[in-house]
Structures are given as structure tokens and as C-alpha cells.
Design an enzyme around this catalytic site. Structure first.
Site, mmCIF file in Angstrom:
data_model
loop_
_atom_site.group_PDB
_atom_site.id
_atom_site.type_symbol
_atom_site.label_atom_id
_atom_site.label_comp_id
_atom_site.label_asym_id
_atom_site.label_seq_id
_atom_site.Cartn_x
_atom_site.Cartn_y
_atom_site.Cartn_z
ATOM 1 N N ASP A 1 -2.691 8.836 7.635
ATOM 2 C CA ASP A 1 -1.733 8.104 7.043
ATOM 3 C C ASP A 1 -0.286 8.674 7.018
ATOM 4 O O ASP A 1 0.563 7.787 6.687
ATOM 5 C CB ASP A 1 -2.263 7.341 5.780
ATOM 6 C CG ASP A 1 -3.598 6.580 6.039
ATOM 7 O OD1 ASP A 1 -4.602 7.041 6.341
ATOM 8 O OD2 ASP A 1 -3.239 5.224 6.209
ATOM 9 N N ARG B 1 0.951 -1.184 0.030
ATOM 10 C CA ARG B 1 0.096 -0.142 -0.127
ATOM 11 C C ARG B 1 0.855 1.166 -0.119
ATOM 12 O O ARG B 1 2.049 1.390 0.940
ATOM 13 C CB ARG B 1 -0.974 0.063 1.074
ATOM 14 C CG ARG B 1 -1.986 -0.975 1.246
ATOM 15 C CD ARG B 1 -3.068 -0.921 2.142
ATOM 16 N NE ARG B 1 -4.032 -0.008 1.871
ATOM 17 C CZ ARG B 1 -4.960 0.710 2.446
ATOM 18 N NH1 ARG B 1 -5.114 0.025 3.896
ATOM 19 N NH2 ARG B 1 -5.720 1.729 2.004
HETATM 20 O O1 MRU Z 1 -7.392 2.314 3.814
HETATM 21 P P1 MRU Z 1 -7.550 2.263 5.221
HETATM 22 O O2 MRU Z 1 -8.824 1.668 6.023
HETATM 23 O O3 MRU Z 1 -6.236 1.739 5.756
HETATM 24 O O4 MRU Z 1 -7.327 3.696 5.871
HETATM 25 C C1 MRU Z 1 -7.505 4.082 7.185
HETATM 26 C C2 MRU Z 1 -7.203 5.715 7.507
HETATM 27 O O5 MRU Z 1 -7.291 6.407 6.809
HETATM 28 C C3 MRU Z 1 -7.065 6.057 8.980
HETATM 29 O O6 MRU Z 1 -7.731 7.243 9.276
HETATM 30 C C4 MRU Z 1 -5.379 6.270 9.014
HETATM 31 O O7 MRU Z 1 -4.819 4.928 8.615
HETATM 32 C C5 MRU Z 1 -5.169 6.487 10.592
HETATM 33 S S1 MRU Z 1 -5.580 4.858 11.618
HETATM 34 C C6 MRU Z 1 -5.028 5.164 13.034
#
Ligand code: MRU
Length: 369
Positions: free
Chosen positions: A244, A90
Site C-alpha cells: 500500500d 482510508r
Molecule cells: O485492506 P485492503 O484489502 O485494501 O489491503 C490490500 C493489501 O494490503 C494489498 O496487498 C495492497 O493494497 C496491494 S494491492 C495490489
């Protein structure tokens, strides 16, 4: 946190020591299933397919992925291949690269026979550190919620809006955005959460709502476009979201739709906070809009929805006009100017280069220079 009264983390080493356990998040909220990861390929698949997800948990899973890879082959070549394979799973969450670099540093100079033990040890530390960091984020964020509660008539709820899932399912425990909420609730502060459903994968409706419900935190799931309306009517006291990647100048990358909530919050004078552990800061990047790679996922995530039928079956249906092209950007960037504060393990910081560098000088100095 607890699932049906049993304390649980989102990732663990299985009691037989032969596998790493995770919760299969693609099955929630209707089925609670765990998975055993036994190889690099399974760890990479779990991240790519979002069986496990959320920036800090992606990092922890990748760390264990390195350990599983070394168990099969402790050579330098296998280590480098594992690093590259996991890094490609990712693109947006910087915790992934951070965790892989930590693992490299922990095992690279070890003799082959010591690498597996060193890798499992460092992966375990990364997981434990995440729990401690999130607890500290919770304590700093709790003070913000307490301050708002103190301005209200006794017993009146503090309404928090959150987007996606930055809860304990997205970390090893506590969550980032949810840690202050859990702590406020546990302390008896009346708190209520507006949960953005978070199309297309519905992390809010499926995961955040599941978490909050299991912990007994009052909450309401809202379609993604509702937040602005609620803010206009004074029904949101503050927003807390996860992230992220945060850049050196304080720009915040988070699940698609976060930026629109920040704009609405600014227009309505609603404080907009971002909760983050320090491994989410990328001091090598300044301008988040220009520089952060935004993941694009499959059209099927938008054209299809999966859910439970009345008779308990799981079914996937099409919801988009057949043949229409689809765009599925996973994340967007909220410029630092729209962020009221960054809730970190070292306190609530201004979303500025100076604020971040002063709080994390040891990380800032390894940035762009
Ligand atoms: O695509 P995802 O479900 O991995 O995205 C998660 C998010 O956007 C969260 O807000 C982020 O990773 C922070 S998790 C503490």
C-alpha cells in the site's frame, strides 16, 4: 481477467455513462454482485466499507469519485470537498492521494463546463495506466519465476506464497503480486500458490483464492500462521506480496502479517519480493515504521465472521470471548532490509533509496529533497 469466460475489469464506466461499475468485494466469494456508483457519497462509501479495495483500485475509484462529484457540482468548492472526503476514506494506501492529486491537476484549471469530461477522461487514463503497469510488473516478475523453474526438475511446481489480495481485484486488472503468477501459468510453467487466508477480513481466502480458482491456477489456502512452517520444509520457493506504500528508502507497508512472513522468509533464505506500481511509492516518507499512518478498523471485523451456511444462507457469528478487548491494525511495515527486490513496471529493483531513485528519477526529485 475473465469471470466465467467473460473478460472483466474491477472498475468500469457503465454503458449508459451515468454510473461507475464495481464488483462488490464484500459479497465474494459466495456471491458475484456488481454495484453502480452514481455519486461522491457512494464512491466514498464503497472505499470505506471495502466494497472496493486494494491500493491501486482505491486510487482508481477515488478518481472516478471526483468525476461523479463534479457531475453534480463542477464548482471549486465541490472539487475541494470531494478531494477531502475521498482522501479521508482510508489512510494507508498512498495511491489514494496520488490519484486525487492527478485528478486535481487534470481538472483544476479547466472551465467549469469542461470539468466533468476532463475528470472522466483522466480517471479512465488512470485505470488504463494501471492495467499497463501491472502487465509490465507481470513480465518482470515472470522472469523471476522462470529462473526458479529452470533450477527444478522438469514439471516440478514453483511454489509462491502470497499474503492478502494483491490480485486483479485489488487493481484494475492483472494484479501486482499475481501478475507474474498469471503470466507464468498462462505460459505453461507449473506454478502453485500458497494463499494466506489473511484474517481478519480474509482477503486471501475469499478473494485471492476466488481469482486463482477462476483462472485455473493451482493454489492452497493456508491459515495465516502456516508460512513459516512451509518455508522450514522447503515448500516455498519465493514470496510475492503487494503493498500500500513504499517509502523512499524501500520500506514496505502491506496488509498486517506481511512483516512476519518476511522475517520467516529471511530465516529460511526464501526470496521475498514485493510487487508495486510506481504510484505506490511515497518519496515524501523515509522511515516506514515511524511515518506511515496505519489504519485501525472496527473490532467487529475481528470478533465476527461472516460466511455461508450449508443451506446457502449468509450468516454472521461471534468468534471472540464476549467482552474481550480487540485490536485491529490493518497494515504493518516490512523494513527494506528484509525485501529481496521490488518488482516494478521498470524492472526488479533493490529495495534501497538508490534503487528507487534511479528507476523513478522524475518522482524521486519531488520527494523530500
Ligand atoms: O485492506 P485492503 O484489502 O485494501 O489491503 C490490500 C493489501 O494490503 C494489498 O496487498 C495492497 O493494497 C496491494 S494491492 C495490489
Amino acid at each position: 481477467m475473465k469471470v466465467d469466460g467473460k473478460p472483466m475489469r474491477s472498475i468500469w464506466v457503465e454503458p449508459d455513462g451515468n454510473a461507475v461499475g464495481i464488483i462488490d468485494q464484500t459479497k465474494l466469494p459466495h456471491r458475484f454482485e456488481t454495484l453502480r456508483l452514481t455519486s461522491l457519497a457512494e464512491a466514498a462509501h464503497a472505499i470505506r466499507s471495502m466494497q472496493t479495495r486494494g491500493a491501486p483500485l482505491i486510487g482508481a475509484t477515488a478518481a472516478y469519485g471526483i468525476a461523479l462529484a463534479l457531475r453534480a457540482d463542477p464548482s471549486d468548492t465541490a472539487l475541494e470537498q470531494a478531494y477531502a472526503t475521498l482522501l479521508a476514506t482510508r489512510p494507508t494506501a498512498i495511491n489514494l492521494r496520488w490519484a486525487l492529486d492527478e485528478m486535481m491537476a487534470a481538472v483544476r484549471n479547466q472551465p467549469r463546463e469542461a470539468r466533468v469530461a476532463a475528470a472522466f477522461r483522466r480517471a479512465g487514463e488512470i485505470a488504463d495506466e494501471d492495467v499497463a503497469i501491472n502487465a509490465a510488473i507481470g513480465r518482470h516478475g515472470l522472469a523471476l519465476i522462470e529462473a526458479i523453474a529452470a533450477t527444478k526438475p522438469k514439471g516440478e511446481r514453483v511454489n509462491v506464497l502470497t499474503h492478502c489480495n494483491a490480485g486483479w481485484l485489488a487493481t484494475v486488472d492483472w494484479g501486482t503480486a499475481t501478475a507474474p503468477i498469471y503470466m507464468a501459468h498462462d505460459k505453461g510453467i507449473p506454478v502453485h500458490v500458497w494463499v494466506d487466508e489473511t484474517r481478519p477480513r480474509n482477503q486471501g481466502a475469499a478473494l485471492t483464492a476466488w481469482e486463482l480458482g477462476h483462472h485455473g491456477v493451482p493454489h492452497t489456502v493456508i491459515p495465516d500462521n502456516t508460512g513459516g512452517h512451509l518455508m522450514q520444509h522447503g515448500r516455498v520457493d519465493l514470496a510475492i506480496v503487494g503493498t500500500d506504500r513504499v517509502t523512499a528508502q524501500g520500506d514496505v507497508c502491506n496488509k498486517i502479517g506481511t512483516y512476519l512472513k518476511a522475517l520467516a522468509a529471511r530465516d529460511n533464505d526464501v526470496p521475498f519480493y514485493v510487487a508495486l506500481p510506481s504510484p505506490t511509492i511515497d518519496f515524501t516518507v523515509d522511515d516506514g515504521v515511524a511515518e506511515i499512518p496505519i489504519e485501525e478498523r472496527s473490532a467487529e471485523e475481528v470478533t465476527r465472521m461472516t460466511g455461508r451456511t450449508e443451506d446457502g444462507r449468509t450468516e454472521t457469528i461471534e468468534v471472540v470471548a464476549p467482552g474481550s478487548p480487540v485490536a485491529n491494525y490493518g497494515f504493518d511495515v516490512t523494513p527494506a532490509r528484509l525485501v529481496t527486490g521490488l518488482i516494478t513496471e521498470r524492472g526488479v529493483l533493490p529495495a534501497t533509496r538508490e534503487g528507487l531513485a534511479a528507476a523513478f528519477p522524475e518522482r524521486a526529485s519531488s520527494g523530500r529533497g
